[in-house]
Motif scaffolding. Structure first.
Motif: not given
Length: 476
Positions: A323-328, A350-361, A366-373
């Motif tokens: 699993a990976t998210t943003g950074g750098a 590879l399981h990608e996500s969009y997230a930020m520290s301030e919103v824990v939940s 990201r789905c197979a179509e490249g969109n973040y649900h």
């Protein structure tokens, strides 16, 4: 079992995986209409619970005349900008005045917790590491964390241990591919290319995941078996900020901090040996095993490159969850980094996500179509970048991302990000999930605007300034 709407709202707020009967498929297929209804009811309930009880929220709601939430957009003037969490006077950290910082913190949380925070004796704390350790010991339900401080100032995020647990249980749905509460434990391990422990929000999240995903601590294999010093991270952030402003020659560093910096430099010198041990461990004890590895893309890529250079490929079981998210921030992702991670790990996906520290939940997958649900546990908003007024929740819109974290149970969950995103509100995704989603690239306004990003709050400027002033009235 038939649940009432009130029962479902309660589960969304307190035990979200139970809402989907601990099934990943059920979770992914919750209908838009159902999620919309539950989210609005959850927001109404959170506001009713917290309006009079969290001092800085009450100050802002009073100034804006918001007494109740009827529609989602009613909450927009009450969304905090990121500066709220780093609005303490910087001199308090320089003087190790953690009693005053605790008083500041108490205005951001529920009164029961504020009382416990105020009662902690932090007079002997000689720095951030001491403070975090003391707070962990004396207020065990609080999981205080901090951001990386790229601006030179650290944001302090007062989340609960339970918030991190709820978010980890949702991630377990994905990592274990759960089909119900009786899904057998897959006997996972975690190979983690970073420190064992620390107070950085990412490390706090990893700590919670270890408890949710692994049979015990012995299945956690970090590259560096030490604690990442928040004091040294803060010093690094201050050095970068002073360098950028040309004031490096005026920076005064306390002797205790210099001593920590020397200890950190010694840790750095030992890192190659730790890294060699880490890869030996992976190659022998974890070969072919199912693992969970989560980290920013650059952390995973650096691990993969180092492993590939050692001749390690296809190390783990193909069903491992990477699993990976943003950074750098500000770093361009190199071509082929995903392929190198997959080649090293041997995982099927590879399981990608969009997230930020301030919103824990709010981990938006990201789905197979490249969109973040969007996660069901975080309500998304799209704001006009100039005025922060809400944009229509229809069609395809581009603007500033903001969220309300429904999992936030001891602090107010409304947060405005520095991200420009495009949201598709109406058209279903070709992947088959009914949830709304982010399309295209996610960009930081600061990068788009040459390093500058002034967030304009939807609350009147006067209301927001008064709330910030109130937060920083520390005497009395």
């Amino acid at each position: 079992m038939t649940r009432t709407k009130e029962d479902q709202v309660e589960l969304l707020l307190t035990d979200p995986v139970a809402l989907a009967n601990h099934s990943l498929q059920n979770w992914l297929q919750l209908s838009r209409a159902e999620v919309d209804e539950l989210q609005l009811a959850g927001l109404k309930r959170r506001f009713a619970e917290m309006r009079e009880r969290i001092p800085v929220l009450k100050k802002l709601a009073d100034a804006e005349g918001v007494e109740a939430i009827e529609r989602l957009d009613d909450v927009v003037p009450l969304l905090f900008e990121h500066t709220m969490f780093k609005s303490y006077p910087p001199s308090l950290l320089e003087k190790n005045n953690f009693a005053a910082i605790n008083k500041w913190l108490g205005k951001l949380v529920t009164p029961e917790l504020a009382e416990k925070i105020a009662a902690v004796d932090v007079s002997a704390c000689k720095g951030l590491d001491d403070w975090f350790e003391t707070m962990d010991r004396d207020v065990p339900e609080l999981c205080l964390s901090h951001t990386s401080g790229t601006s030179g100032a650290l944001s302090f995020l007062p989340c609960s241990v339970r918030e991190f647990e709820k978010a980890s249980q949702v991630r377990r749905l994905y990592a274990w591919n759960m089909s119900g509460p009786d899904t057998p434990d897959p006997d996972m391990h975690t190979a983690y290319p970073y420190y064992r422990k620390g107070y950085l929000s990412h490390l706090r999240g990893v700590g919670a995941l270890v408890k949710a995903l692994l049979p015990d601590e012995s299945h956690f294999h970090p590259a560096y078996p030490t604690t990442l010093s928040s004091d040294v991270l803060h010093l690094g952030a201050k050095l970068r900020a002073a360098h950028a402003k040309g004031t490096l020659d005026r920076l005064v560093v306390a002797p205790e901090l210099l001593a920590k910096k020397k200890a950190f430099d010694q840790q750095q010198a030992e890192m190659p040996q730790h890294l060699a041990n880490f890869f030996d461990d992976i190659a022998s004890r974890l070969k072919g095993k199912r693992v969970y590895i989560g980290g920013t893309w650059n952390l995973l890529h650096n691990m993969a490159k180092a492993g590939l250079e050692r001749g390690l490929e296809g190390v783990f079981h193909p069903d491992s969850y990477i699993a990976t998210t943003g950074g750098a921030k500000g770093v361009v992702q190199p071509e082929g980094w995903r392929e190198e991670v997959m080649r090293f790990t041997g995982a099927k996906a590879l399981h990608e996500s969009y997230a930020m520290s301030e919103v824990v939940s709010g981990s938006h997958m990201r789905c197979a179509e490249g969109n973040y649900h969007f996660a069901h546990t975080a309500i998304p908003f799209l704001l006009d970048p100039e005025t922060s007024q809400p944009l229509p929740r229809e069609g395809r819109q581009t603007g500033r991302a903001a969220f309300f974290d429904l999992g936030a149970d001891i602090h107010w969950g409304g947060f405005i990000t520095g991200d420009e995103i495009s949201v598709e509100w109406d058209q279903p995704c070709a992947c088959g999930r009914p949830s709304r989603y982010v399309v295209g690239a996610i960009q930081r306004y600061s990068e788009k605007n040459g390093g500058d990003d002034k967030i304009t709050c939807a609350a009147s400027e006067q209301s927001h300034r008064e709330a910030m002033d109130f937060l920083n009235t520390l005497e009395g």
